[in-house]
Scaffold this active site. Sequence first.
Site, mmCIF file in Angstrom:
data_model
loop_
_atom_site.group_PDB
_atom_site.id
_atom_site.type_symbol
_atom_site.label_atom_id
_atom_site.label_comp_id
_atom_site.label_asym_id
_atom_site.label_seq_id
_atom_site.Cartn_x
_atom_site.Cartn_y
_atom_site.Cartn_z
ATOM 1 N N PHE A 129 0.857 -1.188 0.000
ATOM 2 C CA PHE A 129 0.000 0.000 0.000
ATOM 3 C C PHE A 129 0.889 1.232 0.000
ATOM 4 O O PHE A 129 1.773 1.359 0.850
ATOM 5 C CB PHE A 129 -0.915 0.024 1.231
ATOM 6 C CG PHE A 129 -1.834 1.218 1.247
ATOM 7 C CD1 PHE A 129 -2.992 1.230 0.495
ATOM 8 C CD2 PHE A 129 -1.530 2.346 2.009
ATOM 9 C CE1 PHE A 129 -3.830 2.341 0.490
ATOM 10 C CE2 PHE A 129 -2.360 3.459 2.009
ATOM 11 C CZ PHE A 129 -3.524 3.454 1.252
ATOM 12 N N ASP A 215 9.109 2.206 1.646
ATOM 13 C CA ASP A 215 7.966 2.960 2.147
ATOM 14 C C ASP A 215 7.882 2.718 3.655
ATOM 15 O O ASP A 215 7.412 1.678 4.093
ATOM 16 C CB ASP A 215 6.683 2.505 1.426
ATOM 17 C CG ASP A 215 5.458 3.276 1.893
ATOM 18 O OD1 ASP A 215 5.518 3.890 2.976
ATOM 19 O OD2 ASP A 215 4.430 3.244 1.184
ATOM 20 N N LYS A 244 2.861 9.959 8.181
ATOM 21 C CA LYS A 244 2.192 9.531 9.414
ATOM 22 C C LYS A 244 2.923 10.024 10.683
ATOM 23 O O LYS A 244 2.798 11.183 11.019
ATOM 24 C CB LYS A 244 2.001 8.012 9.418
ATOM 25 C CG LYS A 244 0.992 7.555 8.340
ATOM 26 C CD LYS A 244 0.354 6.215 8.631
ATOM 27 C CE LYS A 244 -0.844 5.963 7.737
ATOM 28 N NZ LYS A 244 -0.560 5.243 6.503
HETATM 29 C C1 LIG Z 1 -0.802 5.504 5.061
HETATM 30 C C2 LIG Z 1 0.188 4.983 4.108
HETATM 31 C C3 LIG Z 1 0.410 5.614 2.871
HETATM 32 C C4 LIG Z 1 -0.398 6.800 2.412
HETATM 33 O O1 LIG Z 1 -0.216 7.906 3.245
HETATM 34 P P1 LIG Z 1 -1.290 9.107 3.223
HETATM 35 O O2 LIG Z 1 -0.716 10.092 4.189
HETATM 36 O O3 LIG Z 1 -2.601 8.537 3.623
HETATM 37 O O4 LIG Z 1 -1.317 9.639 1.849
HETATM 38 C C5 LIG Z 1 1.389 5.095 2.045
HETATM 39 N N1 LIG Z 1 2.124 4.017 2.403
HETATM 40 C C6 LIG Z 1 1.940 3.403 3.588
HETATM 41 C C7 LIG Z 1 2.800 2.236 3.942
HETATM 42 C C8 LIG Z 1 0.964 3.842 4.464
HETATM 43 O O5 LIG Z 1 0.753 3.203 5.624
#
Ligand SMILES: *Cc1c(COP(=O)(O)O)cnc(C)c1O
Length: 396
Positions: A129, A215, A244
């Site tokens: 994701f 990520d 985050k």
């Molecule tokens: C939450 C998340 C995203 C997206 O971040 P947003 O601030 O919602 O755009 C991308 N990668 C990972 C692993 C995430 O947990």
Amino acid sequence: MISPVLPSYSRANLSFVKGEGSWLIEADGRRFLDFASGIAVMSLGHGHPKVVGALIDQANALWHTSNLYEVPQQQALADRLVEHTFADTIFFCNSGTEAAELAIKMARKYRTVTGAPDRMTILTFEGGFHGRSTGAISAAASEKLSAGFGPLLPGFRLLPFGDHDALRDAASAPDVGAIMVEPIQGEGGIRPLPDQCLKGLRDLCDEHGLLLILDEIQCGMGRTGKLFAHEWAGITPDIMLVAKGIGGGFPLGALLATEEVARGMTAGTHGSTYGGNPLGCAVGGAVIDVITADGFLDAVNAKAGFLRQKLEGLVASHPDIFEGVRGHGLMLGIKCKIPPGEVVAAGYAQAVLTVPAADNILRILPALTITEDEISEGISRLDAAASALENRASAE
Ligand SMILES: *Cc1c(COP(=O)(O)O)cnc(C)c1O
């Protein structure tokens, strides 16, 4: 009730008026123990005095100028991140998705400026994701994220999770230029890449001249007990995405990179109106100061051990509901034998907040500042929730 808000979320019938550390409070005073942290966002809990103080001081001084001018708070935060990571250069944005978008652009630009424009494909993994933009859903490419939004952005090749042979084959293809992966899949169900695999990925990237894009939007900023999760494997990426937890609740994201990989990103190639604004960077600076202070991450690791032990006990007491614990640090998941949404809802009834994820996982993502007493309290509430689910089952 008919709401003018786009119904793209199915929301619980809960709403909070105040947060205090690991607690969220409803208007009637009911207190919820927060094992969700706004999905790993409230890294230092609600209302941390240093974070609130940094925001208020900056709000009183100056909110926004522009990236047309120097932004000292942005410089200071970039210096702090460079000091603590592999990175030479940093771009600030407002969310994880924006960081993922820039990673895709940067990886492509790097191939363009180094004379390899046929190496644009990025390998990604099932269950991954990276956000909700067209680029990010094309990268993750699951049916759930992308159905109806095609045509998707080309240039990604999705690989099965944990299939080393498929990965080896794909990595040697001549059109491949990068691998993008979460060290621990969050939305995909708290699926960690073992340290050995992360090392293997780094070796594979070195062997084939690929960029390793990590990520760490969910697993970074101290959540696993190191500042960034990849540090456990003793490797470094070429590009890393952060969001985050770095903002502690203020919208802030960042892309960190080596100077080499960022070399195509010259003046005018990328931008953001709000990215790196004084408010966000002042808050981010306070968050990183707290997390990198002496002893803070040691305390996270101690709490993580305590939480894990408690969760193992919880699982053992409810074998019809739960089947095991996985994850790292304070990024843990309980594999459920029933839909995890039912456990989350039963938790609401006991005033404890958790988050469901794919692969039947209940996510436990407390603030890094949670106390052992609060962990125990949250576990006893989850225990009551699981008992309520068992009683429901036996009444049927
Ligand atoms: C939450 C998340 C995203 C997206 O971040 P947003 O601030 O919602 O755009 C991308 N990668 C990972 C692993 C995430 O947990």
